[in-house]
Design a protein around this motif. Structure first.
Motif, PDB file in Angstrom:
ATOM      1  N   VAL A 115       0.951  -1.224   0.079  1.00 43.73           N
ATOM      2  CA  VAL A 115      -0.231  -0.103  -0.158  1.00 43.73           C
ATOM      3  C   VAL A 115       1.240   1.423   0.111  1.00 43.73           C
ATOM      4  O   VAL A 115       0.569   2.364  -0.694  1.00 43.73           O
ATOM      5  CB  VAL A 115      -0.865  -0.402   1.284  1.00 43.73           C
ATOM      6  CG1 VAL A 115      -1.425   1.087   1.298  1.00 43.73           C
ATOM      7  CG2 VAL A 115      -1.797  -0.756   0.951  1.00 43.73           C
ATOM      8  N   ASP A 116       1.904   0.951   1.015  1.00 46.66           N
ATOM      9  CA  ASP A 116       2.812   2.166   0.764  1.00 46.66           C
ATOM     10  C   ASP A 116       3.758   2.700  -0.652  1.00 46.66           C
ATOM     11  O   ASP A 116       3.995   3.736  -0.723  1.00 46.66           O
ATOM     12  CB  ASP A 116       3.942   2.180   2.385  1.00 46.66           C
ATOM     13  CG  ASP A 116       3.392   2.275   3.635  1.00 46.66           C
ATOM     14  OD1 ASP A 116       2.447   3.119   3.485  1.00 46.66           O
ATOM     15  OD2 ASP A 116       4.003   2.083   4.232  1.00 46.66           O
ATOM     16  N   VAL A 117       4.002   1.632  -0.944  1.00 49.01           N
ATOM     17  CA  VAL A 117       4.391   1.479  -2.568  1.00 49.01           C
ATOM     18  C   VAL A 117       3.544   1.996  -3.782  1.00 49.01           C
ATOM     19  O   VAL A 117       4.228   3.121  -4.226  1.00 49.01           O
ATOM     20  CB  VAL A 117       5.187   0.158  -3.103  1.00 49.01           C
ATOM     21  CG1 VAL A 117       5.340   0.654  -4.325  1.00 49.01           C
ATOM     22  CG2 VAL A 117       6.316  -0.368  -2.321  1.00 49.01           C
ATOM     23  N   ILE A 118       2.538   1.714  -3.456  1.00 47.75           N
ATOM     24  CA  ILE A 118       1.625   2.193  -4.128  1.00 47.75           C
ATOM     25  C   ILE A 118       1.129   3.454  -3.813  1.00 47.75           C
ATOM     26  O   ILE A 118       1.176   4.648  -5.352  1.00 47.75           O
ATOM     27  CB  ILE A 118       0.086   1.429  -4.230  1.00 47.75           C
ATOM     28  CG1 ILE A 118       0.133  -0.262  -4.283  1.00 47.75           C
ATOM     29  CG2 ILE A 118      -1.038   2.099  -4.751  1.00 47.75           C
ATOM     30  CD1 ILE A 118      -1.266  -0.853  -4.503  1.00 47.75           C
ATOM     31  N   ARG A 121       4.057   5.291  -5.709  1.00 43.98           N
ATOM     32  CA  ARG A 121       4.143   5.194  -7.010  1.00 43.98           C
ATOM     33  C   ARG A 121       2.994   6.418  -7.775  1.00 43.98           C
ATOM     34  O   ARG A 121       3.758   7.180  -8.934  1.00 43.98           O
ATOM     35  CB  ARG A 121       3.391   4.115  -7.560  1.00 43.98           C
ATOM     36  CG  ARG A 121       4.339   2.870  -7.488  1.00 43.98           C
ATOM     37  CD  ARG A 121       3.782   1.021  -7.983  1.00 43.98           C
ATOM     38  NE  ARG A 121       4.179   0.531  -7.527  1.00 43.98           N
ATOM     39  CZ  ARG A 121       4.021  -0.961  -7.955  1.00 43.98           C
ATOM     40  NH1 ARG A 121       2.683  -0.960  -7.704  1.00 43.98           N
ATOM     41  NH2 ARG A 121       5.173  -1.837  -7.258  1.00 43.98           N
ATOM     42  N   ARG A 122       2.166   6.856  -6.937  1.00 41.89           N
ATOM     43  CA  ARG A 122       1.064   8.149  -7.024  1.00 41.89           C
ATOM     44  C   ARG A 122       1.487   9.193  -6.954  1.00 41.89           C
ATOM     45  O   ARG A 122       1.433   9.879  -7.830  1.00 41.89           O
ATOM     46  CB  ARG A 122      -0.151   7.816  -6.615  1.00 41.89           C
ATOM     47  CG  ARG A 122      -0.783   6.635  -6.725  1.00 41.89           C
ATOM     48  CD  ARG A 122      -2.318   6.311  -6.229  1.00 41.89           C
ATOM     49  NE  ARG A 122      -3.060   5.016  -6.207  1.00 41.89           N
ATOM     50  CZ  ARG A 122      -4.002   5.194  -6.231  1.00 41.89           C
ATOM     51  NH1 ARG A 122      -4.658   5.506  -5.051  1.00 41.89           N
ATOM     52  NH2 ARG A 122      -4.671   4.150  -6.390  1.00 41.89           N
ATOM     53  N   GLU A 123       2.194   9.758  -5.798  1.00 43.54           N
ATOM     54  CA  GLU A 123       2.926  10.668  -6.051  1.00 43.54           C
ATOM     55  C   GLU A 123       4.146  11.191  -6.872  1.00 43.54           C
ATOM     56  O   GLU A 123       4.419  11.943  -7.503  1.00 43.54           O
ATOM     57  CB  GLU A 123       3.640  10.798  -4.139  1.00 43.54           C
ATOM     58  CG  GLU A 123       2.461  10.339  -2.933  1.00 43.54           C
ATOM     59  CD  GLU A 123       3.020  10.304  -2.274  1.00 43.54           C
ATOM     60  OE1 GLU A 123       3.807  10.289  -1.839  1.00 43.54           O
ATOM     61  OE2 GLU A 123       2.417  10.742  -0.714  1.00 43.54           O
ATOM     62  N   GLU A 124       5.041   9.958  -6.756  1.00 40.43           N
ATOM     63  CA  GLU A 124       6.119  10.195  -8.007  1.00 40.43           C
ATOM     64  C   GLU A 124       5.319  10.873  -9.595  1.00 40.43           C
ATOM     65  O   GLU A 124       5.879  10.883 -10.458  1.00 40.43           O
ATOM     66  CB  GLU A 124       6.897   8.745  -7.626  1.00 40.43           C
ATOM     67  CG  GLU A 124       7.794   9.158  -9.414  1.00 40.43           C
ATOM     68  CD  GLU A 124       8.828   9.958  -9.469  1.00 40.43           C
ATOM     69  OE1 GLU A 124       9.504  10.668 -10.481  1.00 40.43           O
ATOM     70  OE2 GLU A 124       9.206  10.047  -8.307  1.00 40.43           O
ATOM     71  N   GLU A 125       4.390   9.874  -9.861  1.00 36.59           N
ATOM     72  CA  GLU A 125       3.655   9.795 -10.790  1.00 36.59           C
ATOM     73  C   GLU A 125       2.886  11.548 -10.917  1.00 36.59           C
ATOM     74  O   GLU A 125       2.862  12.387 -12.509  1.00 36.59           O
ATOM     75  CB  GLU A 125       2.411   9.170 -11.054  1.00 36.59           C
ATOM     76  CG  GLU A 125       1.843   9.431 -12.549  1.00 36.59           C
ATOM     77  CD  GLU A 125       2.320   8.899 -14.065  1.00 36.59           C
ATOM     78  OE1 GLU A 125       1.496   9.393 -14.506  1.00 36.59           O
ATOM     79  OE2 GLU A 125       3.405   8.378 -13.373  1.00 36.59           O
ATOM     80  N   LYS A 126       2.017  12.052 -10.026  1.00 37.04           N
ATOM     81  CA  LYS A 126       1.971  13.493  -9.463  1.00 37.04           C
ATOM     82  C   LYS A 126       2.593  14.550 -10.397  1.00 37.04           C
ATOM     83  O   LYS A 126       2.950  15.343 -10.747  1.00 37.04           O
ATOM     84  CB  LYS A 126       0.881  13.844  -8.696  1.00 37.04           C
ATOM     85  CG  LYS A 126       0.907  15.087  -8.526  1.00 37.04           C
ATOM     86  CD  LYS A 126      -0.119  14.924  -6.721  1.00 37.04           C
ATOM     87  CE  LYS A 126      -0.710  16.401  -6.381  1.00 37.04           C
ATOM     88  NZ  LYS A 126      -1.174  16.114  -5.029  1.00 37.04           N
ATOM     89  N   ARG A 127       3.879  13.250  -9.572  1.00 41.13           N
ATOM     90  CA  ARG A 127       5.654  14.881  -9.508  1.00 41.13           C
ATOM     91  C   ARG A 127       5.821  14.637 -11.046  1.00 41.13           C
ATOM     92  O   ARG A 127       5.535  16.004 -11.777  1.00 41.13           O
ATOM     93  CB  ARG A 127       5.990  14.664  -8.328  1.00 41.13           C
ATOM     94  CG  ARG A 127       6.289  14.955  -7.022  1.00 41.13           C
ATOM     95  CD  ARG A 127       7.504  14.801  -6.395  1.00 41.13           C
ATOM     96  NE  ARG A 127       7.729  13.545  -5.958  1.00 41.13           N
ATOM     97  CZ  ARG A 127       7.630  12.388  -5.110  1.00 41.13           C
ATOM     98  NH1 ARG A 127       6.057  13.215  -4.586  1.00 41.13           N
ATOM     99  NH2 ARG A 127       7.803  11.313  -4.809  1.00 41.13           N
ATOM    100  N   ARG A 128       5.801  14.052 -11.774  1.00 38.32           N
ATOM    101  CA  ARG A 128       5.451  13.741 -13.121  1.00 38.32           C
ATOM    102  C   ARG A 128       5.545  14.428 -14.043  1.00 38.32           C
ATOM    103  O   ARG A 128       5.399  15.199 -14.745  1.00 38.32           O
ATOM    104  CB  ARG A 128       6.417  12.797 -13.506  1.00 38.32           C
ATOM    105  CG  ARG A 128       6.615  12.440 -15.131  1.00 38.32           C
ATOM    106  CD  ARG A 128       6.519  11.203 -15.681  1.00 38.32           C
ATOM    107  NE  ARG A 128       5.075  10.191 -15.482  1.00 38.32           N
ATOM    108  CZ  ARG A 128       4.594  10.867 -16.300  1.00 38.32           C
ATOM    109  NH1 ARG A 128       5.123  11.848 -17.543  1.00 38.32           N
ATOM    110  NH2 ARG A 128       3.188  10.627 -16.745  1.00 38.32           N
TER     111      ARG A 128
END
Length: 240
Positions: A115-118, A121-128
């Motif tokens: 769950v933490d990895v997910i 992943r979403r935060e990194e995608e948002k930053r990207r």
């Protein structure tokens, strides 16, 4: 001699009391059952879930039980492989002891990690996406980089526009019956020809922005009125 059947019955009773809402018996011989494991709630109350199916072998716990992921929610294929690998490692470390609770606890912790990895992943995608939007905005508002070449081209175009505006204004004045002004008269009417050029542009509705520092002030011209050979009238007649 180890009484495997007794150990298995005792563990089943304990497991049922620990997981009353997620424990389901599938068969008695061989003993087979499922336990549903759910992660803690993550961002937006999202969870991942895996239903583990265990089947006792005859010599369990000296031999590991059989297991599989009976069903799951929100797990990637790579996550499923990691859970199965974890079960294998934990079973090897706990041979000779009843281990179902240990296996389920290890999977619970693993699901929380997923769950933490997910979330990451979403935060990194948002930053990207934010970085891409910023880069696109920079490109949109960067404009043209000033070089000697494009400045000279702009200057030549600007001078042509100013000359054309002067010609049109002179023509309009001639058509209105106004006499053509001499150079001296133009000079006396407006001591700052640069400002006149800008005024011409404003009168014509031209929105060109002009940096007045690009043009030489009339006072900087090498004109010496004390020179006996200097004749403003002659200068004006030359312009005519």
């Amino acid at each position: 001699m180890t009484d495997y059947a007794e150990e298995q019955r005792n563990e089943l009773e304990a497991i049922e009391s620990i997981y009353p809402d997620s424990f389901t018996v599938l068969s008695d011989d061989p003993a087979s059952f499922t336990i549903t494991v759910t992660s803690d709630a993550g961002e937006n109350d999202e969870t991942v879930e895996a239903t583990l199916k265990f089947t006792y072998v005859e010599k369990y716990p000296d031999e590991p039980p059989l297991w599989e992921i009976h069903c799951q929610e929100n797990l990637e294929d790579s996550d499923v492989e990691e859970v199965l690998t974890l079960l294998q490692q934990q079973a090897e470390e706990n041979l000779g002891m009843v281990m179902i609770f240990t296996l389920v606890t290890a999977v619970q912790e693993k699901l929380n990690e997923i769950v933490d990895v997910i979330k990451n992943r979403r935060e990194e995608e948002k930053r990207r996406k934010e970085r891409e939007a910023e880069e696109a905005e920079k490109v949109a508002f960067q404009g043209t980089v000033v070089t000697i070449e494009n400045f000279l081209a702009w200057k030549a175009k600007f001078e042509l526009e100013v000359a054309e505006l002067r010609r049109k204004r002179q023509k309009e004045e001639e058509q209105a019956g106004k006499p053509k002004l001499t150079g001296k008269q133009l000079f006396e009417r407006d001591h700052n020809l640069d400002t006149s050029d800008i005024q011409f542009l404003e009168d014509a509705g031209n929105n060109v922005e002009v940096d007045e520092s690009l043009f030489q002030e009339i006072e900087d011209l090498d004109l010496d009125e004390d020179d006996p050979d200097f004749d403003p009238l002659e200068m004006g007649s030359d312009e005519d």
